[in-house]
Scaffold this active site. Structure first.
Site, PDB file in Angstrom:
ATOM      1  CG  PHE A 196      -1.869   1.215   1.185  1.00 52.92           C
ATOM      2  CD1 PHE A 196      -3.067   1.151   0.492  1.00 52.92           C
ATOM      3  CD2 PHE A 196      -1.540   2.409   1.818  1.00 52.92           C
ATOM      4  CE1 PHE A 196      -3.929   2.236   0.426  1.00 52.92           C
ATOM      5  CE2 PHE A 196      -2.386   3.505   1.760  1.00 52.92           C
ATOM      6  CZ  PHE A 196      -3.582   3.418   1.058  1.00 52.92           C
ATOM      7  CG  ASP A 239       6.509   2.940   0.634  1.00 49.02           C
ATOM      8  OD1 ASP A 239       6.720   3.992   1.277  1.00 49.02           O
ATOM      9  OD2 ASP A 239       5.365   2.524   0.359  1.00 49.02           O
ATOM     10  CE  LYS A 274       1.746   7.409   5.933  1.00 49.77           C
ATOM     11  NZ  LYS A 274       0.521   8.124   5.597  1.00 49.77           N
TER      12      LYS A 274
END
Length: 445
Positions: free
Chosen positions: A182, A268, A297
């Site tokens: 994801f 990632d 983030k």
């Protein structure tokens, strides 16, 4: 049977499989099951839910609580009720809500210069790029804003490298992804997804992406034999899939295989990086370095969207002026915030704290009754529990009861709850939180 009370309807379902779908479609205001009726929100909070429902897209199914203030690991709703935040905005708030140093940097730079675009130089971007490349040990940084932009950028870089350096025939480059990955919900991310809720109804999809099982080095090697493969993009720990941790040595195996077949490894680390696992990057757990790393983030310190791709000159310099960009990427405000956000992690001992507090949390979670919790896993403060699916309760109802007890968490994939608090949490706070978690989950026993 469990009854879910929504803004506009009362729905009864006989299966937890059906129940899992409802949070994606509507905003439940309370539930009732064998344990009785959970408290409905106040009139003020219900008005907030209703306004979002009326004027906003229905692409989220939030836990029914309206937050108004935050500090550290603490948040308060519009009625003034206190909660512990055990989601941390999917790790965007690793440094805690409204960290005073990050907020001060933001205020200062807001009064100086916020945005120039990349049409001109600004006096902060180069400083930020130097700081990050030296800290992470890469040659170059390409600044973006969101995690998905960083991952899209990494894929573009890998494809361009594949054509310019590896010699892949034009338009034949392939990028590999593990199942259950994801990295967002763009068309490219949907194209690489194995989750039907992510890709159904959004085709046709981006070509040149191939999927295979996660944590399977034999399957990886078989696909790397294809000379048109330019990259393998993988989360060191799969977050949205439910905090799935590969076997020891997997990342070292990925590194060795990508070297063997001349393929770029893209890590990632948008969610797993920047302290979440108790390390600067989750790859450090196996002492390996990817060819490209994506960050986001927590890079923005919970106050501003900042993301980045770091890689070598060989890869980064394949992109020429005009071939990639972002109006906001590299803006002086984001760059200043990012440097302070990283310095907070580095100078305040937050990596060490995440590992220490994670050990405390995992020790307590592993004591939970097996007839309620199937599996507990985690690394640092990146933790997940699988709730046993029954007709009498599920992960959504557990999270509602945790909310009522003063702790906020959210299910993923229906039956898994992630526990990922800001990594500033201290021992006293963790003790209180583990008591809330354990007593709440045990009550379903």
């Amino acid at each position: 049977s469990t009854t879910i009370i929504f803004n506009k309807a009362v729905v009864s379902t006989q299966s937890t499989g059906m129940l899992r779908k409802f949070p994606r479609l509507l905003t439940p205001i309370c539930t009732r099951s064998g344990g009785g009726l959970a408290p409905a929100p106040s009139i003020g909070q219900q008005a907030i839910f209703d306004k979002e429902y009326k004027f906003g897209a229905h692409n989220y199914g939030p836990l029914p609580v309206a937050l108004a203030r935050g500090s550290g690991v603490h948040v308060w709703d519009t009625d003034g009720k206190h909660y512990y935040d055990f989601l941390a905005a999917y790790s965007a708030v690793n440094q805690g809500h409204c960290h005073p140093r990050i907020v001060a940097t933001m205020k200062e730079q807001c009064e100086t210069l916020t945005l120039t675009s990349r049409a001109f130089y600004n006096n902060v971007l180069g400083e930020y790029e130097e700081y990050m490349t030296k800290l992470f040990g890469f040659d170059k940084l390409l600044p973006m804003n969101t995690g998905i932009e960083a991952c899209e950028t990494a894929v573009k870089l890998a494809r361009k490298w594949g054509y310019m350096v590896k010699g892949i025939p034009e338009n034949q480059a392939k990028v590999l992804f593990p199942e259950d990955n994801f990295w967002g919900r763009s068309i490219a991310a949907c194209s690489s997804s194995s989750d039907p809720t992510c890709y159904t109804g959004f085709g046709p999809f981006t070509p040149g992406f191939e999927l295979f099982p996660y944590n399977d080095l034999e399957a990886l090697e078989e696909r790397l034999k294809d000379p048109n493969v330019c990259a393998y993009m993988v989360e060191p720990i799969q977050g949205e899939a439910g905090v799935i941790i590969p076997h020891d040595g997997y990342l070292q195996g990925v590194r060795a295989l990508c070297d063997k077949y001349n393929v770029l490894w893209i890590a990632d680390e948008v969610q797993s990086g920047l302290g979440r696992t108790g390390r600067r990057s989750a790859c450090e757990w196996e002492n390996v370095k990817p060819d490209l790393i994506t960050l986001g983030k927590a890079l923005g310190g919970g106050v501003f969207p900042v993301s980045a791709v770091l890689t070598s000159d060989e890869v980064m310099l394949c992109i020429k002026p005009g071939e990639h960009g972002s109006t906001f990427g590299g803006n002086p405000l984001g760059c200043k915030i990012a440097m302070t956000a990283i310095d907070v992690l580095e100078s305040e001992g937050l990596y060490e704290n995440a590992e220490k507090m994670g050990n405390v949390l995992l020790e307590e979670l592993r004591k939970l009754p097996k007839d309620v919790v199937d599996v507990v896993r985690g690394r640092g403060l990146f933790c997940g529990v699988e709730i046993k699916e029954t007709d009498s309760f599920n992960a959504w109802e557990v999270c509602l009861k945790l909310r009522d007890a003063g702790l906020l968490a959210k299910p993923t994939h229906g039956h898994i709850i992630r526990f990922t608090p800001p990594i500033v949490i201290n021992e006293e706070e963790m003790k209180e939180c583990t008591e809330i978690i354990c007593s709440t989950i045990t009550s379903f026993n």
